[in-house]
Design a protein around this motif. Structure first.
Motif, mmCIF file in Angstrom:
data_model
loop_
_atom_site.group_PDB
_atom_site.id
_atom_site.type_symbol
_atom_site.label_atom_id
_atom_site.label_comp_id
_atom_site.label_asym_id
_atom_site.label_seq_id
_atom_site.Cartn_x
_atom_site.Cartn_y
_atom_site.Cartn_z
ATOM 1 N N MET A 1 53.045 -24.476 -20.724
ATOM 2 C CA MET A 1 52.528 -23.377 -20.129
ATOM 3 C C MET A 1 51.484 -23.665 -19.816
ATOM 4 S SD MET A 1 52.300 -19.529 -22.027
ATOM 5 C CE MET A 1 51.998 -20.399 -23.657
ATOM 6 N N LYS A 2 50.203 -23.749 -18.351
ATOM 7 C CA LYS A 2 49.720 -23.752 -18.369
ATOM 8 C C LYS A 2 48.110 -22.895 -18.251
ATOM 9 C CE LYS A 2 48.758 -24.836 -13.400
ATOM 10 N NZ LYS A 2 48.233 -26.540 -14.021
ATOM 11 N N ILE A 3 47.462 -23.710 -19.361
ATOM 12 C CA ILE A 3 46.037 -22.614 -20.654
ATOM 13 C C ILE A 3 44.817 -22.571 -19.966
ATOM 14 C CG2 ILE A 3 45.670 -21.872 -22.422
ATOM 15 C CD1 ILE A 3 48.417 -22.360 -23.627
ATOM 16 N N ALA A 4 44.312 -21.452 -19.944
ATOM 17 C CA ALA A 4 42.528 -21.849 -19.440
ATOM 18 C C ALA A 4 42.828 -21.654 -21.142
ATOM 19 C CB ALA A 4 42.251 -20.749 -18.176
ATOM 20 N N GLN A 5 41.325 -22.249 -21.365
ATOM 21 C CA GLN A 5 40.349 -21.552 -22.593
ATOM 22 C C GLN A 5 38.981 -21.987 -21.589
ATOM 23 O OE1 GLN A 5 40.930 -21.254 -25.230
ATOM 24 N NE2 GLN A 5 43.656 -21.624 -25.406
ATOM 25 N N ILE A 6 38.389 -20.549 -21.386
ATOM 26 C CA ILE A 6 36.918 -20.502 -21.185
ATOM 27 C C ILE A 6 36.184 -19.815 -22.048
ATOM 28 C CG2 ILE A 6 35.517 -19.194 -19.935
ATOM 29 C CD1 ILE A 6 39.001 -18.640 -19.456
ATOM 30 N N ALA A 7 34.951 -21.270 -22.693
ATOM 31 C CA ALA A 7 34.418 -21.585 -23.205
ATOM 32 C C ALA A 7 32.819 -21.251 -23.047
ATOM 33 C CB ALA A 7 34.120 -22.763 -23.911
ATOM 34 N N PRO A 8 32.086 -20.464 -24.357
ATOM 35 C CA PRO A 8 30.599 -19.865 -23.756
ATOM 36 C C PRO A 8 29.411 -21.344 -23.445
ATOM 37 C CG PRO A 8 31.416 -19.670 -26.319
ATOM 38 C CD PRO A 8 32.527 -19.575 -25.875
ATOM 39 N N LEU A 9 29.304 -21.517 -22.661
ATOM 40 C CA LEU A 9 28.199 -22.968 -22.677
ATOM 41 C C LEU A 9 26.925 -22.885 -23.816
ATOM 42 C CD1 LEU A 9 28.547 -22.069 -18.457
ATOM 43 C CD2 LEU A 9 29.599 -23.801 -20.268
ATOM 44 N N ALA A 10 26.517 -22.002 -24.492
ATOM 45 C CA ALA A 10 25.219 -22.533 -25.272
ATOM 46 C C ALA A 10 25.626 -23.543 -26.312
ATOM 47 C CB ALA A 10 25.310 -20.556 -26.219
ATOM 48 N N GLU A 11 26.839 -23.931 -26.740
ATOM 49 C CA GLU A 11 27.193 -25.391 -27.100
ATOM 50 C C GLU A 11 28.099 -25.850 -26.646
ATOM 51 O OE1 GLU A 11 25.287 -25.501 -30.004
ATOM 52 O OE2 GLU A 11 24.268 -23.731 -30.517
ATOM 53 N N ARG A 12 27.847 -27.106 -27.320
ATOM 54 C CA ARG A 12 29.011 -28.161 -26.905
ATOM 55 C C ARG A 12 30.857 -28.002 -27.272
ATOM 56 N NH1 ARG A 12 29.754 -34.382 -28.930
ATOM 57 N NH2 ARG A 12 30.157 -33.964 -30.456
ATOM 58 N N VAL A 13 31.978 -28.335 -26.712
ATOM 59 C CA VAL A 13 32.625 -28.200 -27.650
ATOM 60 C C VAL A 13 33.434 -29.411 -27.693
ATOM 61 C CG1 VAL A 13 35.398 -27.665 -27.166
ATOM 62 C CG2 VAL A 13 32.987 -26.155 -26.262
ATOM 63 N N PRO A 14 33.546 -29.543 -28.693
ATOM 64 C CA PRO A 14 32.953 -29.303 -30.159
ATOM 65 C C PRO A 14 31.436 -28.930 -30.540
ATOM 66 C CG PRO A 14 34.222 -31.664 -30.342
ATOM 67 C CD PRO A 14 34.157 -31.277 -29.609
ATOM 68 N N PRO A 15 31.003 -28.667 -30.960
ATOM 69 C CA PRO A 15 29.430 -28.192 -31.325
ATOM 70 C C PRO A 15 28.644 -29.572 -32.126
ATOM 71 C CG PRO A 15 30.141 -26.730 -33.307
ATOM 72 C CD PRO A 15 31.491 -27.336 -31.893
ATOM 73 N N LYS A 16 27.622 -29.802 -30.949
ATOM 74 C CA LYS A 16 27.510 -31.001 -32.021
ATOM 75 C C LYS A 16 26.182 -30.523 -32.945
ATOM 76 C CE LYS A 16 25.441 -34.480 -28.393
ATOM 77 N NZ LYS A 16 25.152 -34.772 -27.125
ATOM 78 N N LEU A 17 26.166 -29.243 -33.292
ATOM 79 C CA LEU A 17 25.349 -28.269 -34.516
ATOM 80 C C LEU A 17 25.773 -27.496 -34.550
ATOM 81 C CD1 LEU A 17 21.807 -29.454 -33.721
ATOM 82 C CD2 LEU A 17 23.062 -30.739 -34.918
ATOM 83 N N TYR A 18 25.667 -26.028 -35.075
ATOM 84 C CA TYR A 18 26.160 -25.344 -35.155
ATOM 85 C C TYR A 18 26.885 -24.644 -33.754
ATOM 86 C CZ TYR A 18 25.498 -20.232 -36.499
ATOM 87 O OH TYR A 18 26.222 -18.783 -36.692
ATOM 88 N N GLY A 19 27.531 -23.576 -34.258
ATOM 89 C CA GLY A 19 28.842 -23.196 -33.814
ATOM 90 C C GLY A 19 30.046 -23.203 -33.073
ATOM 91 N N GLY A 20 30.361 -22.085 -34.197
ATOM 92 C CA GLY A 20 31.537 -22.120 -34.607
ATOM 93 C C GLY A 20 32.519 -21.474 -33.306
#
Length: 363
Positions: free
Chosen positions: A1-20
């Motif tokens: 499948m062609k799948i888009a994942q739309i993440a919050p922009l507050a933290e990096r993906v994956p987060p450097k620090l906090y960011g569940g």
């Protein structure tokens, strides 16, 4: 499948620090790519991914001192998502409800995982206005306050079992508190439990601006008052294995309807048992008497701490491996993708779509 994942922009993906949330988006994205799906990640430009990255800001917004308001950045990201929506079979949103008006014409090929609390009555009129948007909860308890909506399932979080390795013999004899300094997370309760039990407590947590008064007036004075309590600050992903793996137990003394509580399974991955208060999702996550102990009061926590410390760490890890891996989480999501009315492609790659093996694997 062609799948888009739309993440919050507050933290990096994956987060450097906090960011569940960003941690879960990373695990899901990488596993989907591994399974052969064509994945595009809309996230901050400093994100690290095997998928195609669409950078929607230069760096994680929380770590950019020039950013004061996150909303314009998310709206700009949604315009890019709208512009490219026709390219995808599935669009999976992790940004709560900001996108709902945008997707009305193609809601049937979207999934929105709600990562936050849903018991605040102000949001209920909003969800009632969009009853057809497919939603996923991250625990059964999370969805209980909601009005009738289009639930497509509950998917408990999962993590890569190699990131947080099992530690059978921790080098520390301390209790751990990890996450966020806020009244609902209960760091003051954690301090009281440690003091009454006569054990060291290490607190690794971030302090957001809205919780600064609570830190200044409640938590920091308690830390100064008790020599057995140490605040180590906000730690990064690379430090969690050591912090959690060498702890005798994790304290999770929440005082709110926790939607999931990622730190519980992070601790379990290391083999570290959890002492959790019986709120929100905790009874769904903790196998009481196996991976941790559930309590209702500080008094119970102090009395049952010895039981927590006596739990078999290998069985704690086994509970994690059985219930909370990325593989299980991803396949749960694939089942939900497959159930959507507008799905156009098979849920799993056909043999010709699978990546070609190279080297020894191909021999």
């Amino acid at each position: 499948m062609k799948i888009a994942q739309i993440a919050p922009l507050a933290e990096r993906v994956p987060p450097k620090l906090y960011g569940g949330t960003e941690r879960i988006v990373h695990c899901l994205t990488e596993e989907l790519v591994k399974l052969g799906h064509d994945v595009t990640l809309f996230a901050s430009g400093d994100s690290l991914t095997s998928a195609e990255l669409v950078p929607c800001c230069d760096v994680a917004l929380r770590l950019n001192p020039k950013v004061r308001d996150f909303l314009p950045h998310h709206v700009a990201m949604l315009e890019e998502v709208r512009r490219r929506a026709h390219q995808f079979d599935i669009l999976h949103f992790h940004i709560e409800f900001l996108h709902f008006p945008l997707i009305k014409d193609f809601a049937g090929k979207t999934v929105t995982t709600l990562h936050t609390r849903l018991d605040l009555s102000d949001v209920h009129p909003f969800y009632l206005a969009f009853p057809d948007v497919p939603l996923v909860s991250i625990s059964e308890h999370q969805r209980t306050p909601m009005p009738p909506v289009n639930w497509r399932g509950t998917v408990l979080h999962g993590l890569d079992p190699t990131v947080l390795p099992f530690k059978e013999r921790p080098s520390g004899a301390y209790l751990a508190f990890l996450g966020r300094i806020s009244p609902e997370k209960g760091p003051d309760r954690a301090i009281e439990i440690a003091v009454r039990a006569g054990m060291p407590l290490k607190i690794a947590a971030k302090v957001d601006a809205q919780d600064r008064d609570y830190w200044d007036s409640v938590v920091e004075p308690l830390i100064r008052r008790h020599s057995n309590v140490e605040y180590v600050g906000e730690i990064g992903e690379s430090q969690k294995a050591d912090f959690l793996g060498n702890a005798a137990a994790l304290l999770f003394p929440i005082n709110w309807p926790e939607p999931f509580g990622l730190v519980m399974i992070e601790s379990m991955a290391c083999g570290t048992p959890v002492l959790a208060f019986r709120y929100g999702s905790a009874p769904e996550v903790i196998d009481d008497g196996v991976s941790g102990i559930l309590v209702d009061t500080v008094e119970q926590a102090v009395k049952r701490l010895d039981r927590v410390l006596g739990l078999n760490r290998r069985k704690v890890r086994e509970s994690f491996e059985k219930r909370f891996t990325t593989d299980r989480m991803t396949r749960d999501y694939i089942d939900i993708y497959r159930s959507l009315p507008s799905i156009r492609a098979p849920a799993d790659p056909t043999p010709e779509e699978e990546p070609k093996k190279v080297g020894l694997e191909a021999a």
